[in-house]
Design a protein around this motif. Structure first.
Motif, PDB file in Angstrom:
ATOM      1  N   ALA A 386      15.571 -46.289 -66.568  1.00 61.04           N
ATOM      2  CA  ALA A 386      14.257 -46.301 -67.216  1.00 61.04           C
ATOM      3  C   ALA A 386      13.768 -47.730 -67.422  1.00 61.04           C
ATOM      4  O   ALA A 386      14.561 -48.659 -67.593  1.00 61.04           O
ATOM      5  CB  ALA A 386      14.344 -45.576 -68.558  1.00 61.04           C
ATOM      6  N   TYR A 504       3.958 -46.593 -72.878  1.00 63.59           N
ATOM      7  CA  TYR A 504       4.512 -45.361 -72.316  1.00 63.59           C
ATOM      8  C   TYR A 504       3.786 -44.992 -71.021  1.00 63.59           C
ATOM      9  O   TYR A 504       4.430 -44.610 -70.029  1.00 63.59           O
ATOM     10  CB  TYR A 504       4.391 -44.225 -73.330  1.00 63.59           C
ATOM     11  N   ARG A 508       7.853 -46.591 -66.244  1.00 61.86           N
ATOM     12  CA  ARG A 508       8.763 -45.489 -65.946  1.00 61.86           C
ATOM     13  C   ARG A 508       9.471 -45.171 -67.258  1.00 61.86           C
ATOM     14  O   ARG A 508      10.419 -45.839 -67.648  1.00 61.86           O
ATOM     15  CB  ARG A 508       9.770 -45.886 -64.878  1.00 61.86           C
ATOM     16  N   SER A 509       8.999 -44.138 -67.947  1.00 62.64           N
ATOM     17  CA  SER A 509       9.371 -43.919 -69.345  1.00 62.64           C
ATOM     18  C   SER A 509      10.228 -42.668 -69.513  1.00 62.64           C
ATOM     19  O   SER A 509       9.877 -41.600 -69.016  1.00 62.64           O
ATOM     20  CB  SER A 509       8.105 -43.786 -70.211  1.00 62.64           C
ATOM     21  N   LEU A 510      11.317 -42.831 -70.245  1.00 62.61           N
ATOM     22  CA  LEU A 510      12.213 -41.731 -70.576  1.00 62.61           C
ATOM     23  C   LEU A 510      12.073 -41.424 -72.055  1.00 62.61           C
ATOM     24  O   LEU A 510      12.134 -42.326 -72.887  1.00 62.61           O
ATOM     25  CB  LEU A 510      13.656 -42.110 -70.236  1.00 62.61           C
ATOM     26  N   ALA A 534       4.400 -36.458 -71.008  1.00 58.28           N
ATOM     27  CA  ALA A 534       5.166 -36.687 -69.785  1.00 58.28           C
ATOM     28  C   ALA A 534       4.408 -36.174 -68.560  1.00 58.28           C
ATOM     29  O   ALA A 534       4.369 -36.836 -67.512  1.00 58.28           O
ATOM     30  CB  ALA A 534       6.530 -36.013 -69.890  1.00 58.28           C
ATOM     31  N   ASN A 539       5.620 -38.807 -65.879  1.00 59.46           N
ATOM     32  CA  ASN A 539       6.952 -39.259 -66.275  1.00 59.46           C
ATOM     33  C   ASN A 539       7.919 -38.090 -66.376  1.00 59.46           C
ATOM     34  O   ASN A 539       8.550 -37.858 -67.415  1.00 59.46           O
ATOM     35  CB  ASN A 539       6.870 -40.014 -67.606  1.00 59.46           C
ATOM     36  N   LYS A 542      11.393 -37.575 -61.990  1.00 59.86           N
ATOM     37  CA  LYS A 542      11.717 -38.841 -61.333  1.00 59.86           C
ATOM     38  C   LYS A 542      12.870 -39.500 -62.078  1.00 59.86           C
ATOM     39  O   LYS A 542      13.035 -39.292 -63.283  1.00 59.86           O
ATOM     40  CB  LYS A 542      10.500 -39.779 -61.356  1.00 59.86           C
ATOM     41  N   THR A 545      13.050 -41.027 -66.189  1.00 56.59           N
ATOM     42  CA  THR A 545      11.913 -40.474 -66.925  1.00 56.59           C
ATOM     43  C   THR A 545      12.375 -39.211 -67.653  1.00 56.59           C
ATOM     44  O   THR A 545      13.542 -39.034 -67.927  1.00 56.59           O
ATOM     45  CB  THR A 545      10.753 -40.140 -65.971  1.00 56.59           C
TER      46      THR A 545
END
Length: 921
Positions: A386, A504, A508-510, A534, A539, A542, A545
């Motif tokens: 991430a 966010y 590339r956000s988890l 998301a 997000n 992938k 994410t």
């Protein structure tokens, strides 16, 4: 440039070796099986080069550089063995040995090196050990430090920094005088350094120590293990792999496995050292039948006969709807499946639930409605992929410490961190952004983030067009949810909401969320709001994410997966699916009940109303952990025949008519499923006391007595049946689990390698669905009479009801629940740290020691619920999420009162004096 052009080619000891750019000579050699002696090297730690044992010779270079810090170079010619190197190593090991007190022996890798290097005598009598006092630090409850055995390799310090990220240790001094330092500059071994430091007892330092200077107390007391068995931890949902050390039929150690897919050699205090409850003297060992106010010990046959007789009587007299089961999220998948099978095939009802009801049932509801699947979309390893991690309503450094440590590692590498939480947790202090919102306002904040994403053009239009549906309603809903409007609800400044949304939406956000999202009046709406963000930004589906719930118990994911839910069959299959009904009939020989069953809160209502006559509760202490304890206790009293199966005589067991002893995770075979959907083996390590049956055997015995034999010989056969009935488990078998480090469902075929990343190409229903949710207030709020909002949760040292951790040496660290209050509120009420206060809600009261806390907002309180004596859950309401019935543990209106001594009886006063003394200590 292709990969081959980047490969470095060199020669080590006459052998051609390939290395990657930046790889050291030591690691390149190890990959091809060339072993180089070392004491300071660990594959978990960055190269250090302090022990000087891994020296080598390189053609064209002078000296003997350390191979662990020297990068491999193209066309290098390296030797790791020569007469000169052997002589150097002999002398270095001899110097290390000279530091040991006279008459003592080396242990571990140092002893092995001494033997390998032929060091059989020391030429330095009265040598360096005189500079190092022979002192011990026994202040930690779980391990001891012997200064005389320390060689100052700094692996303990580096492990604390690089793996755990606690920075409780450092090195002090130079040369022979160099020593580890803990706490406020205290030398380890002096003035209880570990006890006064911020050490979290994860054991990483003990595991890394190469000389035995740091050793587990259980190993010192019981002896070193003579064998190991690989198993999986039975605490939180991370699913850490451990090698259980065994000697003479007893467990002596639990060492985290380096190749554990979820923990990679790390652990927390509970998993590493909190396993000794297994040997607790108050373990239940025989079935107990209530006789008035007393317990009578009875045989297993008598106990199993009694269950079958009573359940048959109730079913015949009142019908199947008068019976229910609450299964255990601490039990195995196989055991949980069988309890579901028992209720459906023997009783003919879907009245079965598990403790997911009170933690992540809102996650199941919210994710099923939006994504079509109710589990983590990504894997733990995705924390390393991430670019931004957003932690919402979770405190992983205490509740899921191994994941908390991974997040801290990622943040140190430069990964941005957003924390959304009412408390200033450890991660909140470290975060790039901490949105400290008022409890119960999650949806308002998340919708405002959605508003900013739309307004500033941060939506992933391609993903939305091809992978989702229903965005129009969501766009309409968030259009009015401005950050300024959200600020008035949440207390979070509008500019911070905007900044969080931008970070966010552009990364590339988890997202990882916990019970601070789910345990609310509108918990499923909070989960839906997260999923909407998301989907809006692409997000999901992938690497790095996704939406990733941090499941609380070791097998709360698995218990739900295998059908211990009143609303779904195994694999979250619909109960009224004709195809499933036909398959179920063919495999089990019994019809699948199509009508949904009672959820746990429904069971309490039915019991009080007199409709629920028989109840079987396995490994779940509802009488301590469910909300509104007065109501729960009344319900348990009304059940005609209550069976409780547990390791100890729990608070719930005290209401039972019959109590069965349970087998611990160390005493049986099976599987757990962790929070990343990874199905892993647990293996029998030792025999249970007095022939206690594993839970799966108990249900088989009762079922056979009720006319429905379940002739399984091993849990592997139960897993085969689960796979036959459940498409997402079709490729799971014990044979495959033995050859894999667990399998992540879905595993649709016997050749499928499992699914580390979900929803890459499609969602279960084709497209994901935006679901518009509006902010709605919590079930109750602060008032003039009850001016505080109370939130409950876990702390690092203890686990849920505390039944396990309270029976270990963890109790030396924390032996009471504590009420955290903002310092300004403390001053306003004229309260002092450690003072015992009465916390009162409209439902009940609790006595707790209070402490001032920087983590808490004004008007907000926090406490844990690990000790039955505190009766914290008597304060909480039965308010629950509309859809899932997940209780609102995070918002209860209370007031705080000082206590006058003349209000207390002598027993209460003595208990409160103990609580205060412990808190001050």
């Amino acid at each position: 440039m292709d990969g081959s052009a980047q490969t470095i080619h060199l020669t080590i000891n006459g052998r051609p070796v390939s290395a990657s750019p930046g790889e050291t000579i030591y690691r390149a050699a190890k990959k091809v099986g060339i072993s180089i002696p070392s004491l300071c090297v660990s594959h978990h730690l960055a190269p250090f080069g302090s022990c000087r044992l891994c020296i080598c010779e390189i053609d064209g270079q002078s000296g003997t550089p350390a191979s662990c810090t020297t990068p491999a170079g193209s066309d290098m010619v390296v030797r790791t063995e020569s007469e000169r190197l052997r002589r150097h190593r002999h002398n270095i090991v001899e110097l290390y040995m000279s530091e040991l007190p006279e008459g003592s022996e080396a242990s571990g890798p140092l002893r092995e090196l001494a033997l390998a290097c032929g060091v059989d005598k020391i030429r330095y009598p009265g040598g360096a050990h005189q500079r190092r006092a022979a002192v011990r630090d026994d202040s930690n409850p779980f391990f001891t430090f012997d200064n005389a055995a320390c060689i100052s390799c700094a692996r303990c310090v580096r492990a604390c920094d690089e793996i755990q990220g606690t920075h409780a240790l450092t090195m002090f001094g130079r040369g022979f005088a160099a020593r580890p330092v803990a706490g406020g500059g205290l030398l380890i071994g002096e003035t209880a350094a570990f006890a006064t430091s911020n050490c979290v007892s994860c054991g990483a330092c003990v595991k890394e120590c190469p000389t035995g200077a740091l050793t587990e107390k259980t190993v010192l007391a019981r002896g070193a293990p003579t064998g190991t068995v690989r198993t999986t931890c039975a605490y939180c949902g991370v699913g850490c792999a451990f090698d259980a050390g065994v000697k003479d039929g007893r467990v002596v150690s639990m060492v985290p496995a380096d190749d554990g897919p979820s923990n990679q050699g790390h652990a927390c205090m509970k998993g590493r050292f909190g396993w000794t409850y297994h040997d607790a003297p108050d373990r239940l060992r025989v079935p107990l039948l209530r006789r008035g106010n007393d317990w009578e010990e009875i045989s297993w046959d008598a106990a199993l006969d009694r269950i079958a007789e009573e359940f048959t009587r109730i079913k015949n007299a009142f019908g199947p709807d008068a019976l229910a089961t609450i299964s255990s999220s601490r039990g195995t998948n196989e055991e949980n499946y069988l309890f579901g099978k028992f209720m459906r095939c023997v009783m003919g009802t879907n009245h079965i639930d598990n403790c997911a009801r009170v933690c992540h049932s809102a996650t199941v509801t919210g994710m099923m409605e939006t994504l079509g699947a109710s589990a983590a979309t990504n894997s733990i390893q995705d924390l390393d992929l991430a670019h931004l991690i957003m932690v919402v309503g979770a405190n992983p450094t205490e509740s899921h410490p191994v994941i908390g440590a991974r997040i801290k590692q990622a943040h140190r590498r430069g990964v941005r961190l957003i924390v959304i939480d009412p408390r200033r947790t450890e991660l909140a202090r470290l975060a790039d952004l901490h949105l400290q919102l008022w409890p119960g306002s999650n949806v308002a904040l998340l919708n405002a983030m959605g508003h900013v994403l739309v307004k500033e053009g941060l939506l992933d239009q391609g993903f939305i067009a091809t992978r989702t549906e229903g965005i129009e309603d969501w766009l309409k809903t968030v259009s009015d949810c401005t950050p300024e409007a959200a600020e008035t609800i949440t207390g979070v400044p509008a500019h911070l909401i905007c900044r969080a949304a931008r970070l966010y939406g552009s990364s590339r956000s988890l997202c990882a969320h916990g019970l601070g999202v789910t345990e609310h009046r509108w918990g499923s709406h909070g989960v839906i709001a997260l999923c909407n963000l998301a989907l809006a930004t692409g997000n999901i589906g992938k690497p790095g994410t996704g939406i990733n719930p941090l499941r609380g118990q070791n097998n709360v994911q698995g218990a739900s997966d295998v059908g211990c839910l009143p609303t779904y069959f195994a694999g979250y299959q619909s109960l009224d699916d004709p195809k499933l009904a036909s398959l179920h009939q063919a495999i089990t020989g019994r019809p699948l009940p199509a009508r949904r069953g009672m959820k746990t809160p429904d069971m309490w209502e039915a019991a009080i109303a007199g409709r629920l006559k028989g109840l079987w509760i396995i490994g779940y202490d509802v009488a301590q952990t469910d909300p509104n304890l007065k109501k729960v206790h009344e319900a348990l009293k009304q059940v005609e025949f209550l069976v409780v199966q547990d390791l100890f005589l729990s608070e719930t067991a005290k209401f039972a008519k019959l109590v069965l002893p349970g087998a611990s995770f160390l005493e049986k075979d099976g599987t757990f499923t962790n929070l990343e959907r990874r199905i892993q083996r647990i293996r029998k390590v030792v025999e249970p006391p007095n022939g206690i049956f594993p839970d799966w055997r108990v249900v088989c015995e009762v079922s056979a007595r009720m006319g429905y034999p379940m002739p399984y010989l091993h849990p592997s056969e139960i897993m085969d049946e689960i796979a036959a009935l459940t498409p997402m488990f079709s490729g799971v078998s014990y044979d495959r689990l033995e050859s894999h480090a667990g399998l992540q469902w879905p595993v649709p075929t016997a050749r499928h390698e499992g699914t580390a990343l979900m929803h890459q190409e499609a969602f279960p229903k084709g497209k994901a669905r935006f679901v518009a949710v509006e902010y709605l207030p919590p079930g109750e709020s602060a008032s003039e009479e009850y001016p505080f909002v109370l939130t409950t949760g876990r702390i690092l040292q203890h686990y849920n009801c505390g039944a396990q951790t309270r029976r270990t040496d963890i109790l030396e660290l924390v032996d009471t629940d504590v009420l955290e209050m903002h310092q300004a509120d403390m001053e306003r009420l004229h309260l002092l740290d450690g003072e015992i206060v009465r916390v009162v809600s409209v439902r009940g009261e609790a006595l707790l020691p209070v402490v001032g806390s920087e983590r808490i907002l004004r008007g907000h309180l926090f406490t844990s619920f690990h000790f039955p004596a505190s009766t914290v859950n008597a304060l909480l309401s039965s308010s629950a999420d509309e859809s899932s019935k997940c209780p609102e543990y995070k918002v209860s209106a209370v007031r705080v009162e000082s206590i006058e001594r003349d209000e207390l009886d002598p027993e209460d006063e003595a208990e409160l004096r103990h609580m205060r003394r412990q808190l001050i200590t």
